[in-house]
Design an enzyme around this catalytic site. Sequence first.
Site, PDB file in Angstrom:
ATOM      1  N   GLU A  15      -3.250 -44.254   3.237  1.00 21.28           N
ATOM      2  CA  GLU A  15      -3.288 -43.520   4.680  1.00 21.28           C
ATOM      3  C   GLU A  15      -1.999 -43.373   5.323  1.00 21.28           C
ATOM      4  O   GLU A  15      -1.564 -43.665   6.257  1.00 21.28           O
ATOM      5  CB  GLU A  15      -4.206 -44.448   5.498  1.00 21.28           C
ATOM      6  CG  GLU A  15      -5.726 -44.819   5.005  1.00 21.28           C
ATOM      7  CD  GLU A  15      -6.562 -45.552   5.826  1.00 21.28           C
ATOM      8  OE1 GLU A  15      -6.227 -45.784   7.181  1.00 21.28           O
ATOM      9  OE2 GLU A  15      -7.749 -45.814   5.626  1.00 21.28           O
ATOM     10  N   ASN A  44      -3.991 -43.524  -1.675  1.00 17.87           N
ATOM     11  CA  ASN A  44      -5.480 -43.778  -1.290  1.00 17.87           C
ATOM     12  C   ASN A  44      -5.216 -43.023   0.102  1.00 17.87           C
ATOM     13  O   ASN A  44      -4.455 -43.502   0.821  1.00 17.87           O
ATOM     14  CB  ASN A  44      -5.925 -45.157  -1.309  1.00 17.87           C
ATOM     15  CG  ASN A  44      -7.360 -45.037  -1.069  1.00 17.87           C
ATOM     16  OD1 ASN A  44      -8.198 -44.493  -1.762  1.00 17.87           O
ATOM     17  ND2 ASN A  44      -7.938 -45.916  -0.081  1.00 17.87           N
ATOM     18  N   HIS A  97     -15.212 -41.072   3.713  1.00 12.21           N
ATOM     19  CA  HIS A  97     -16.041 -41.393   4.627  1.00 12.21           C
ATOM     20  C   HIS A  97     -16.662 -40.149   5.382  1.00 12.21           C
ATOM     21  O   HIS A  97     -15.921 -39.365   6.056  1.00 12.21           O
ATOM     22  CB  HIS A  97     -15.072 -42.388   5.672  1.00 12.21           C
ATOM     23  CG  HIS A  97     -14.780 -43.481   5.090  1.00 12.21           C
ATOM     24  ND1 HIS A  97     -15.492 -44.517   4.695  1.00 12.21           N
ATOM     25  CD2 HIS A  97     -13.507 -43.890   4.892  1.00 12.21           C
ATOM     26  CE1 HIS A  97     -14.794 -45.572   4.241  1.00 12.21           C
ATOM     27  NE2 HIS A  97     -13.490 -45.259   4.269  1.00 12.21           N
ATOM     28  N   GLU A 126     -13.964 -45.319  -1.270  1.00 14.36           N
ATOM     29  CA  GLU A 126     -14.766 -45.697  -0.022  1.00 14.36           C
ATOM     30  C   GLU A 126     -15.897 -45.074   0.517  1.00 14.36           C
ATOM     31  O   GLU A 126     -16.150 -45.021   1.804  1.00 14.36           O
ATOM     32  CB  GLU A 126     -13.648 -45.979   1.099  1.00 14.36           C
ATOM     33  CG  GLU A 126     -12.432 -46.745   0.625  1.00 14.36           C
ATOM     34  CD  GLU A 126     -11.405 -46.997   1.840  1.00 14.36           C
ATOM     35  OE1 GLU A 126     -11.929 -46.844   2.971  1.00 14.36           O
ATOM     36  OE2 GLU A 126     -10.260 -47.216   1.477  1.00 14.36           O
ATOM     37  N   ASP A 174     -19.048 -43.543   1.932  1.00 15.71           N
ATOM     38  CA  ASP A 174     -20.342 -43.866   2.919  1.00 15.71           C
ATOM     39  C   ASP A 174     -20.524 -42.478   3.570  1.00 15.71           C
ATOM     40  O   ASP A 174     -19.720 -41.744   3.681  1.00 15.71           O
ATOM     41  CB  ASP A 174     -20.166 -44.904   3.737  1.00 15.71           C
ATOM     42  CG  ASP A 174     -18.876 -44.952   4.734  1.00 15.71           C
ATOM     43  OD1 ASP A 174     -18.212 -43.791   4.976  1.00 15.71           O
ATOM     44  OD2 ASP A 174     -18.413 -46.005   4.992  1.00 15.71           O
TER      45      ASP A 174
HETATM   46  O1  G3I Z   1     -11.803 -62.001  10.088  1.00 17.40           O
HETATM   47  C1  G3I Z   1     -11.616 -61.908  11.204  1.00 17.40           C
HETATM   48  C2  G3I Z   1     -12.464 -62.973  12.012  1.00 17.40           C
HETATM   49  O2  G3I Z   1     -11.981 -64.170  11.993  1.00 17.40           O
HETATM   50  C3  G3I Z   1     -12.701 -62.778  13.426  1.00 17.40           C
HETATM   51  O3  G3I Z   1     -13.446 -63.649  13.951  1.00 17.40           O
HETATM   52  C4  G3I Z   1     -13.281 -61.349  13.692  1.00 17.40           C
HETATM   53  C5  G3I Z   1     -13.364 -60.827  15.155  1.00 17.40           C
HETATM   54  O4  G3I Z   1     -13.409 -59.331  15.301  1.00 17.40           O
HETATM   55  O5  G3I Z   1     -12.546 -60.290  13.171  1.00 17.40           O
HETATM   56  C6  G3I Z   1     -12.351 -60.441  11.682  1.00 17.40           C
HETATM   57  O6  G3I Z   1     -11.896 -59.529  11.283  1.00 17.40           O
HETATM   58  C7  G3I Z   1     -12.167 -58.049  11.080  1.00 17.40           C
HETATM   59  C8  G3I Z   1     -12.217 -57.836   9.534  1.00 17.40           C
HETATM   60  O7  G3I Z   1     -12.735 -56.305   9.463  1.00 17.40           O
HETATM   61  C9  G3I Z   1     -13.147 -58.829   8.795  1.00 17.40           C
HETATM   62  O8  G3I Z   1     -14.545 -58.560   9.245  1.00 17.40           O
HETATM   63  C10 G3I Z   1     -11.397 -57.275  11.786  1.00 17.40           C
HETATM   64  O9  G3I Z   1     -11.427 -57.566  13.211  1.00 17.40           O
HETATM   65  C11 G3I Z   1     -11.651 -55.895  11.548  1.00 17.40           C
HETATM   66  O10 G3I Z   1     -10.843 -55.146  12.265  1.00 17.40           O
HETATM   67  C12 G3I Z   1     -11.830 -55.625  10.125  1.00 17.40           C
HETATM   68  O11 G3I Z   1     -12.324 -54.296   9.775  1.00 17.40           O
HETATM   69  C13 G3I Z   1     -11.879 -53.929   8.442  1.00 17.40           C
HETATM   70  C14 G3I Z   1     -11.210 -52.541   8.848  1.00 17.40           C
HETATM   71  O12 G3I Z   1     -11.006 -51.963   7.264  1.00 17.40           O
HETATM   72  C15 G3I Z   1      -9.682 -52.994   9.298  1.00 17.40           C
HETATM   73  O13 G3I Z   1      -8.953 -51.677   9.722  1.00 17.40           O
HETATM   74  C16 G3I Z   1     -13.219 -53.454   8.006  1.00 17.40           C
HETATM   75  O14 G3I Z   1     -14.002 -54.557   7.742  1.00 17.40           O
HETATM   76  C17 G3I Z   1     -12.912 -52.506   6.489  1.00 17.40           C
HETATM   77  O15 G3I Z   1     -14.111 -51.864   6.241  1.00 17.40           O
HETATM   78  C18 G3I Z   1     -12.106 -51.347   6.836  1.00 17.40           C
HETATM   79  O16 G3I Z   1     -11.782 -50.599   5.763  1.00 17.40           O
HETATM   80  C19 G3I Z   1     -10.994 -49.381   5.923  1.00 17.40           C
HETATM   81  C20 G3I Z   1     -10.078 -49.535   4.580  1.00 17.40           C
HETATM   82  O17 G3I Z   1      -9.522 -50.734   4.166  1.00 17.40           O
HETATM   83  C21 G3I Z   1      -9.526 -48.516   4.389  1.00 17.40           C
HETATM   84  N1  G3I Z   1     -10.076 -47.332   4.808  1.00 17.40           N
HETATM   85  C22 G3I Z   1     -10.879 -47.152   5.986  1.00 17.40           C
HETATM   86  C23 G3I Z   1     -11.545 -48.196   5.962  1.00 17.40           C
HETATM   87  C24 G3I Z   1     -12.785 -48.322   7.165  1.00 17.40           C
HETATM   88  O18 G3I Z   1     -12.001 -48.564   8.241  1.00 17.40           O
END
Ligand code: G3I
Length: 300
Positions: free
Chosen positions: A127, A169, A205, A232, A234
Site C-alpha cells: 500500500e 501489494n 476489497h 485479500e 472480499d
Molecule cells: O491484537 C489486538 C488486541 O490485543 C486488542 O485487544 C484489540 C483491541 O482493538 O486489537 C487487536 O488488534 C487488532 C488486530 O486487527 C487484530 O485483531 C487491531 O486493533 C486492528 O486494527 C487489526 O486490524 C487489522 C488491520 O489490517 C489493521 O490495519 C485487520 O485484522 C486485518 O484484517 C487488516 O488487514 C489489512 C491488510 O493487512 C492490508 N490490506 C487491508 C486489510 C484490511 O484493512
Amino acid sequence: ATTLGAAAAQSGRYYGTAVAAGKLGDSTYVNILNTEFNMVTAENEMKWDATEPNRGQFTYSSGDRILNQAVSNGKRVRGHALLWHQQEPGWAQRMEGSDLRQAMLNHVTQVATHYRGKIYAWDVVNEAFADGGSGGRRDSNLQRTGNDWIEAAFRAARAADPAAKLCYNDYNTDGINAKSTGVYNMVRDFKSRGVPIDCVGFQAHLTNNAPSDMRANLQRFADLGVDVQITELDIAGANQANAYAAVTKACLAVTRCTGITVWGIRDTDSWRRGENPLLFTGSGAKKPAYNAVLDALNAG
Ligand code: G3I
C-alpha cells in the site's frame, strides 16, 4: 473437484485464505481451513508491529504458529507484509530519515531470514501508492526516507530469502486507473533496471462488482514479466455471488495469475464483518458465493 483448493489446483493455481492465530483453536474454523484452502496468509501476525514490537527484539511465535499449522497440513504460505505504513510498531512510527531507513531494512532482513525457504511469496511492500488521481506515492515516514525505499526493500528481501517470490501489494488497483497505472509504471521501471520483483498482489476489497477491466489490468501487469495474484478478496453487496464469479474468471483468464486468497473464512471472521463479504456464514455454512467460485474454478 469439490473443494476450492482442489478446484484451483486443476489449473495449477492455489486458493488461499487469511488466517488469525487466535482462531486456530476453533474447530469449525480449522475444519474449513484444512478442507478448502491450500495457501495461507497471516492476517496480522507477520506484520512489523507483531514481529518487532521493540527495536531489535523479534517475536515470531504467532507467525510461526500459523506457518506450522499450514505446512503440517500441506499448505503453502504467503508472507504479509514486510513494510507497510500501517501497523508500524510505535518506536518506528516515531522515526524518520536515515535512522528509519536502517531500521526498516534491518526489519526486512531479519524477518525474511527467519522465514527463509518457507514462504511462497512475500508482500515486501504494502500500500505505498496514494489514492486518487495522482498516480504517485503515498506520503509516509517510509516514503520520506527517499523514493528508492521500495527498491531497497526488495533488494534486502532477495538477499535474505532468494527462493521467495517478492511481491508489491495494494488496494484499489484491481482495475485500470491512475493508482494502478502508477504501480504499473514502477514495476516496469523495476524490471527494466533489474530490481528484483516477481509478483504483484491485487487486494480486491470490493463491493457488488469486479471492475470490468480487471482481466485486462491483470494481463498488462503479467505482460511486464511478473506473476499476479488476488491477495485479500472480499466482496460486499447483493451481487456478491456474481462478483465472486467474475473475479475468479478474471484470474483464470490470465496465465500468470497464480492464485486467489480470500481475506478470512466466515463472515464473522472478516474485518468487514457487518457487510458479510466472505464465502462462509458465521456458522460455517457455504454461501451462494462459495458455489459461484467453485463452479467458476471447475469450469476454468
Ligand atoms: O491484537 C489486538 C488486541 O490485543 C486488542 O485487544 C484489540 C483491541 O482493538 O486489537 C487487536 O488488534 C487488532 C488486530 O486487527 C487484530 O485483531 C487491531 O486493533 C486492528 O486494527 C487489526 O486490524 C487489522 C488491520 O489490517 C489493521 O490495519 C485487520 O485484522 C486485518 O484484517 C487488516 O488487514 C489489512 C491488510 O493487512 C492490508 N490490506 C487491508 C486489510 C484490511 O484493512
